[in-house]
Design a protein around this motif. Structure first.
Motif, PDB file in Angstrom:
ATOM      1  N   VAL A  56       0.871  -1.168   0.000  1.00 35.19           N
ATOM      2  CA  VAL A  56       0.000   0.000   0.000  1.00 35.19           C
ATOM      3  C   VAL A  56       0.910   1.221   0.000  1.00 35.19           C
ATOM      4  O   VAL A  56       1.680   1.430   0.942  1.00 35.19           O
ATOM      5  CB  VAL A  56      -0.927   0.018   1.237  1.00 35.19           C
ATOM      6  CG1 VAL A  56      -1.786   1.279   1.237  1.00 35.19           C
ATOM      7  CG2 VAL A  56      -1.793  -1.239   1.269  1.00 35.19           C
ATOM      8  N   LEU A  57       0.846   1.989  -1.069  1.00 36.61           N
ATOM      9  CA  LEU A  57       1.614   3.225  -1.193  1.00 36.61           C
ATOM     10  C   LEU A  57       0.677   4.385  -0.901  1.00 36.61           C
ATOM     11  O   LEU A  57      -0.395   4.487  -1.508  1.00 36.61           O
ATOM     12  CB  LEU A  57       2.194   3.350  -2.602  1.00 36.61           C
ATOM     13  CG  LEU A  57       3.244   2.302  -2.959  1.00 36.61           C
ATOM     14  CD1 LEU A  57       3.417   2.200  -4.467  1.00 36.61           C
ATOM     15  CD2 LEU A  57       4.554   2.637  -2.287  1.00 36.61           C
ATOM     16  N   THR A  58       1.073   5.247   0.015  1.00 40.52           N
ATOM     17  CA  THR A  58       0.251   6.387   0.406  1.00 40.52           C
ATOM     18  C   THR A  58       0.973   7.670   0.024  1.00 40.52           C
ATOM     19  O   THR A  58       2.150   7.840   0.338  1.00 40.52           O
ATOM     20  CB  THR A  58      -0.016   6.369   1.924  1.00 40.52           C
ATOM     21  OG1 THR A  58      -0.642   5.127   2.261  1.00 40.52           O
ATOM     22  CG2 THR A  58      -0.909   7.524   2.341  1.00 40.52           C
ATOM     23  N   TYR A  59       0.254   8.554  -0.671  1.00 41.77           N
ATOM     24  CA  TYR A  59       0.809   9.862  -1.043  1.00 41.77           C
ATOM     25  C   TYR A  59       0.896  10.727   0.211  1.00 41.77           C
ATOM     26  O   TYR A  59      -0.079  10.852   0.953  1.00 41.77           O
ATOM     27  CB  TYR A  59      -0.074  10.544  -2.090  1.00 41.77           C
ATOM     28  CG  TYR A  59      -0.008   9.873  -3.437  1.00 41.77           C
ATOM     29  CD1 TYR A  59       0.913  10.293  -4.399  1.00 41.77           C
ATOM     30  CD2 TYR A  59      -0.848   8.817  -3.759  1.00 41.77           C
ATOM     31  CE1 TYR A  59       0.988   9.679  -5.635  1.00 41.77           C
ATOM     32  CE2 TYR A  59      -0.778   8.195  -4.993  1.00 41.77           C
ATOM     33  CZ  TYR A  59       0.144   8.625  -5.927  1.00 41.77           C
ATOM     34  OH  TYR A  59       0.218   8.004  -7.150  1.00 41.77           O
ATOM     35  N   ALA A  72      -5.829   8.840  -2.118  1.00 42.44           N
ATOM     36  CA  ALA A  72      -4.478   9.035  -1.594  1.00 42.44           C
ATOM     37  C   ALA A  72      -3.610   7.782  -1.624  1.00 42.44           C
ATOM     38  O   ALA A  72      -2.505   7.798  -1.102  1.00 42.44           O
ATOM     39  CB  ALA A  72      -4.558   9.551  -0.161  1.00 42.44           C
ATOM     40  N   THR A  73      -4.094   6.691  -2.232  1.00 43.01           N
ATOM     41  CA  THR A  73      -3.312   5.449  -2.187  1.00 43.01           C
ATOM     42  C   THR A  73      -3.248   4.744  -3.540  1.00 43.01           C
ATOM     43  O   THR A  73      -4.136   4.871  -4.378  1.00 43.01           O
ATOM     44  CB  THR A  73      -3.884   4.440  -1.172  1.00 43.01           C
ATOM     45  OG1 THR A  73      -5.205   4.065  -1.567  1.00 43.01           O
ATOM     46  CG2 THR A  73      -3.876   4.981   0.236  1.00 43.01           C
ATOM     47  N   ASP A  74      -2.172   3.998  -3.679  1.00 42.08           N
ATOM     48  CA  ASP A  74      -2.022   3.002  -4.731  1.00 42.08           C
ATOM     49  C   ASP A  74      -1.809   1.678  -4.011  1.00 42.08           C
ATOM     50  O   ASP A  74      -0.926   1.573  -3.155  1.00 42.08           O
ATOM     51  CB  ASP A  74      -0.781   3.257  -5.600  1.00 42.08           C
ATOM     52  CG  ASP A  74      -0.861   4.524  -6.439  1.00 42.08           C
ATOM     53  OD1 ASP A  74      -1.965   5.085  -6.593  1.00 42.08           O
ATOM     54  OD2 ASP A  74       0.192   4.942  -6.951  1.00 42.08           O
ATOM     55  N   VAL A  75      -2.606   0.679  -4.336  1.00 51.49           N
ATOM     56  CA  VAL A  75      -2.403  -0.655  -3.798  1.00 51.49           C
ATOM     57  C   VAL A  75      -1.976  -1.533  -4.965  1.00 51.49           C
ATOM     58  O   VAL A  75      -2.634  -1.557  -6.007  1.00 51.49           O
ATOM     59  CB  VAL A  75      -3.679  -1.212  -3.130  1.00 51.49           C
ATOM     60  CG1 VAL A  75      -3.453  -2.649  -2.656  1.00 51.49           C
ATOM     61  CG2 VAL A  75      -4.106  -0.320  -1.966  1.00 51.49           C
ATOM     62  N   THR A  92       5.874  -9.304 -11.163  1.00 53.21           N
ATOM     63  CA  THR A  92       4.659  -8.906 -11.862  1.00 53.21           C
ATOM     64  C   THR A  92       3.889  -8.005 -10.916  1.00 53.21           C
ATOM     65  O   THR A  92       3.884  -8.225  -9.702  1.00 53.21           O
ATOM     66  CB  THR A  92       3.804 -10.119 -12.252  1.00 53.21           C
ATOM     67  OG1 THR A  92       3.478 -10.866 -11.067  1.00 53.21           O
ATOM     68  CG2 THR A  92       4.538 -11.015 -13.246  1.00 53.21           C
ATOM     69  N   ALA A  93       3.279  -6.966 -11.455  1.00 58.53           N
ATOM     70  CA  ALA A  93       2.570  -6.007 -10.603  1.00 58.53           C
ATOM     71  C   ALA A  93       1.197  -5.716 -11.185  1.00 58.53           C
ATOM     72  O   ALA A  93       1.073  -5.429 -12.381  1.00 58.53           O
ATOM     73  CB  ALA A  93       3.373  -4.713 -10.494  1.00 58.53           C
ATOM     74  N   VAL A  94       0.193  -5.793 -10.327  1.00 57.49           N
ATOM     75  CA  VAL A  94      -1.185  -5.492 -10.713  1.00 57.49           C
ATOM     76  C   VAL A  94      -1.711  -4.450  -9.732  1.00 57.49           C
ATOM     77  O   VAL A  94      -1.734  -4.682  -8.517  1.00 57.49           O
ATOM     78  CB  VAL A  94      -2.074  -6.753 -10.681  1.00 57.49           C
ATOM     79  CG1 VAL A  94      -3.521  -6.397 -11.006  1.00 57.49           C
ATOM     80  CG2 VAL A  94      -1.538  -7.818 -11.636  1.00 57.49           C
ATOM     81  N   PHE A  95      -2.127  -3.295 -10.268  1.00 58.46           N
ATOM     82  CA  PHE A  95      -2.690  -2.243  -9.433  1.00 58.46           C
ATOM     83  C   PHE A  95      -4.153  -2.528  -9.158  1.00 58.46           C
ATOM     84  O   PHE A  95      -4.889  -2.967 -10.047  1.00 58.46           O
ATOM     85  CB  PHE A  95      -2.558  -0.874 -10.114  1.00 58.46           C
ATOM     86  CG  PHE A  95      -1.156  -0.347 -10.127  1.00 58.46           C
ATOM     87  CD1 PHE A  95      -0.632   0.313  -9.028  1.00 58.46           C
ATOM     88  CD2 PHE A  95      -0.344  -0.542 -11.231  1.00 58.46           C
ATOM     89  CE1 PHE A  95       0.670   0.784  -9.026  1.00 58.46           C
ATOM     90  CE2 PHE A  95       0.962  -0.074 -11.248  1.00 58.46           C
ATOM     91  CZ  PHE A  95       1.465   0.587 -10.142  1.00 58.46           C
TER      92      PHE A  95
END
Length: 156
Positions: A56-59, A72-75, A92-95
């Motif tokens: 979980v990436l939070t701005y 405010a997030t990218d998971v 491999t990455a899936v948003f």
């Protein structure tokens, strides 16, 4: 020809084995992977081929930076497709996003090459969802590589 996003950095005084270790260690990834302006938290962790993690990436300042998953997030669900100690990590990455512009599976390959006492790290991303701006993505890769260098280099 399909789009390929790239980044490259030589990390001094960190041999390939040390860089590889930082690519497959949960606490290390949380510390260095989030690009400038974000913080990251890993929710699940399975460090083996076929395993992976959810980050979980939070701005830090979501104004003007709309997230892919929420305001405010990218998971992102990341799989370990290939783990070659001291040489390569393929992910491999899936948003998690409702917007189809962020759909699909992106592949990121982290190639490690000995460079004197350090390591040249080359990142290539293919299958990048079209909603991700290439210049911004490459800037984010460069930022993560700078954080990786700071994490690994003496005095960093």
């Amino acid at each position: 020809m399909s789009r390929v996003d790239r980044g490259n950095r030589t990390i001094g005084a960190a041999p390939p084995a040390a860089v590889y270790g930082a690519l497959v260690d949960r606490a290390a990834l949380e510390a260095w992977l989030p690009p400038d302006g974000m913080r990251g938290r890993i929710e699940r962790w399975d460090p083996r081929p076929g395993g992976g993690f959810r980050m979980v990436l939070t701005y830090l300042d979501p104004a003007g930076n709309p997230g892919k998953t929420s305001d405010a997030t990218d998971v992102v669900d990341v799989g370990f497709a290939e783990l070659v100690p001291a040489r390569r990590v393929t992910q491999t990455a899936v948003f998690q996003a409702d917007d189809p512009a962020y759909a699909g599976t992106m592949t990121m390959t982290w190639q490690l090459t000995a460079a004197g006492d350090g390591t040249e790290v080359t990142v290539t991303a293919t299958g990048v969802p079209p909603g991700i701006d290439q210049a911004a993505h490459e800037e984010g890769i460069a930022s993560s590589l700078a954080h990786l260098a700071a994490y690994l280099e003496p005095g960093g």
